[in-house]
Design an enzyme around this catalytic site. Structure first.
Site, PDB file in Angstrom:
ATOM      1  N   ASP A  16       0.875  -1.165   0.000  1.00  0.00           N
ATOM      2  CA  ASP A  16       0.000   0.000   0.000  1.00  0.00           C
ATOM      3  C   ASP A  16       0.918   1.222   0.000  1.00  0.00           C
ATOM      4  O   ASP A  16       2.120   1.117   0.298  1.00  0.00           O
ATOM      5  CB  ASP A  16      -0.879  -0.046   1.248  1.00  0.00           C
ATOM      6  N   ASP A  18      -0.214   5.039   1.097  1.00  0.00           N
ATOM      7  CA  ASP A  18      -0.452   5.991   2.188  1.00  0.00           C
ATOM      8  C   ASP A  18      -0.331   5.309   3.546  1.00  0.00           C
ATOM      9  O   ASP A  18      -0.982   4.298   3.814  1.00  0.00           O
ATOM     10  CB  ASP A  18      -1.846   6.604   2.044  1.00  0.00           C
TER      11      ASP A  18
END
Length: 446
Positions: A16, A18
């Site tokens: 991922d 963020d």
């Protein structure tokens, strides 16, 4: 399942973006997110101007793992068996007596014993990441405002929160400079973002040199992803990843079929035509894990390549990757280091420190005085005077769906790739999969 987990045994390493690869300056980013929504509610929807003023003390309300009952404006913290440990109406905490009267020892009305229960529905919302938490504080203060001069029992403000999300984070917002959030990030990224340490960049190159396929799968749109990656990793960041997938719309990326969520090509950060399948590495938008896995089979030459995915959200990353795809999962959990990061230096009185030495907000990853530990809590035993410690619903989900949990990628970047981590399993202690290994004492992580 083996007791240990090693990156060396994985063919594919996914990330991922963020709050996983890209780490934020939480005091600044939290305030920006809060203001993005508060200004919209006040200016566009006519809410009380008091929402625009937030004090450092207000941030103690923020704690991952809370659920908001969208009908009555109550926030709750759940035990692993679904009973309610603590609750508040707006920001006002319920007394033990009021808590016992409202909930007793029964399961919360929306609780489902399967820990795979969705985190969001039309009746409640679970807060499980740092983009969410400023919204929790704002919603609580909205309830305070609406009940200030009345005994209002039900609410319909959630539709305005959703409108605020659309206003600030719609796909075109970055390009159009609309809303408050993206223009401010673009103006001064260094105020809100932390560059990846050299140890992490070296570790990513080490993974590639070891023959691993590297994925970046983010729900952020292509243009925002590019800004983040260029800032934290450098202009050559694309060389690190074999496949980049933006606007992935997780958790649907993992659960939806190819016909429901096909991949799209990109041109100048704009989505183009639908792809019937995924045939080669590159940068794509939307998509699904089924077509991705077919490509990974071709790239590795293996019928069942082993994938590990790093992410910070149980709802969007860890649960769906494990539950729907049976991938190994590494949960990024900054709470594992949060209390240490917030401890003030005792050598100098607070009033003598410079004004820039104390963050504008309590760090979102630190211990909340109102809500207690994210991991464990005490519950009153009505039959006797002693309290007992119980695990939270959030910590149960970590044990169930995470292979391991770490405070940051930096925490493991200098370990050898064949390092053997003890994994979470039903046969081991509830803390076995945390790295560095932790223990619970009086509701605190040590």
């Amino acid at each position: 399942m083996a007791q240990h987990f090693s990156l060396a045994a994985c063919d594919v390493v996914g990330f991922d973006l963020d709050h996983t690869l890209c780490r934020y300056n939480l005091p600044e980013s939290a305030l920006l997110i809060y203001n993005s929504f508060a200004q919209y509610l006040v200016k566009e929807k006519g809410y009380d101007k008091e929402l625009l003023t937030v004090t450092p003390e207000d941030w103690d309300f923020c704690c991952k793992g809370l659920a908001l009952d969208l009908e009555d404006g109550t926030f709750i913290k759940l035990a692993d068996n679904g009973t309610v440990l603590r609750a508040s109406r707006g920001t006002k905490m319920m007394t033990p007596e009021a808590l016992a009267e409202a909930y007793g020892k029964k399961e919360w009305k929306h609780f489902v014993s399967d820990t795979g229960v969705p985190c969001h529905s039309g009746k409640y919302y679970f807060y499980d990441n740092y983009f969410d938490l400023p919204g929790a504080l704002l919603c609580a203060r909205v309830v305070d405002s609406l009940t200030k001069n009345s005994d209002q029992k039900t609410f319909d403000f959630w539709k305005d929160i959703v409108a605020g999300i659309q206003h600030n984070f719609k796909m075109s917002a970055f390009k159009e400079n609309s809303g408050l959030y993206f223009p401010e990030i673009k103006r001064d990224p260094g105020k809100y973002l932390h560059s990846c340490p050299e140890s992490v960049r070296k570790w990513l190159r080490q993974l590639k040199n070891a023959g691993k396929i590297l994925l970046l799968i983010t729900s952020s749109h292509s243009d925002y992803c590019r800004l983040l990656c260029e800032y934290i990793l450098g202009n050559d960041f694309e060389d690190l990843f074999d496949i980049v997938i933006t606007n992935a719309l997780k958790p649907g990326f993992f659960s939806h079929s190819p016909s429901q969520r096909p991949f799209r090509t990109l041109k100048n950060d704009e989505e183009q035509e639908v792809l019937p399948s995924l045939d080669k590495p590159g940068w794509y938008s939307q998509g699904n894990a089924v077509h991705l896995y077919e490509l990974l089979k071709k790239m590795t030459g293996k019928p069942e390549p082993k994938v590990v995915y790093f992410g910070d959200s149980m709802h969007s990353d860890v649960f769906p990757a494990r539950h729907y795809r049976n991938w190994e999962t590494v949960l990024i959990l900054e709470e594992l280091q949060g209390e240490e990061a917030w401890k003030p230096e005792e050598s100098e009185p607070l009033e003598k420190r410079g004004k820039y030495e104390v963050p504008k907000t309590k760090l979102l990853n630190t211990f909340s005085k109102k809500w207690g530990s994210f991991f464990i809590d005490s519950v009153s035993q009505w039959e006797n005077s002693e309290d007992s410690l119980v695990y939270t619903w959030s910590s149960k989900r970590i044990n169930t769906y995470s292979t391991i949990a770490i405070p940051s990628i930096e925490a493991i970047a200098e370990l050898p790739l064949d390092y053997k981590f003890t994994r979470f399993s039903s046969n081991s202690s509830k803390t076995a999969g945390y790295y560095p290994l932790v223990s619970y004492t009086n509701g605190l992580i040590e």
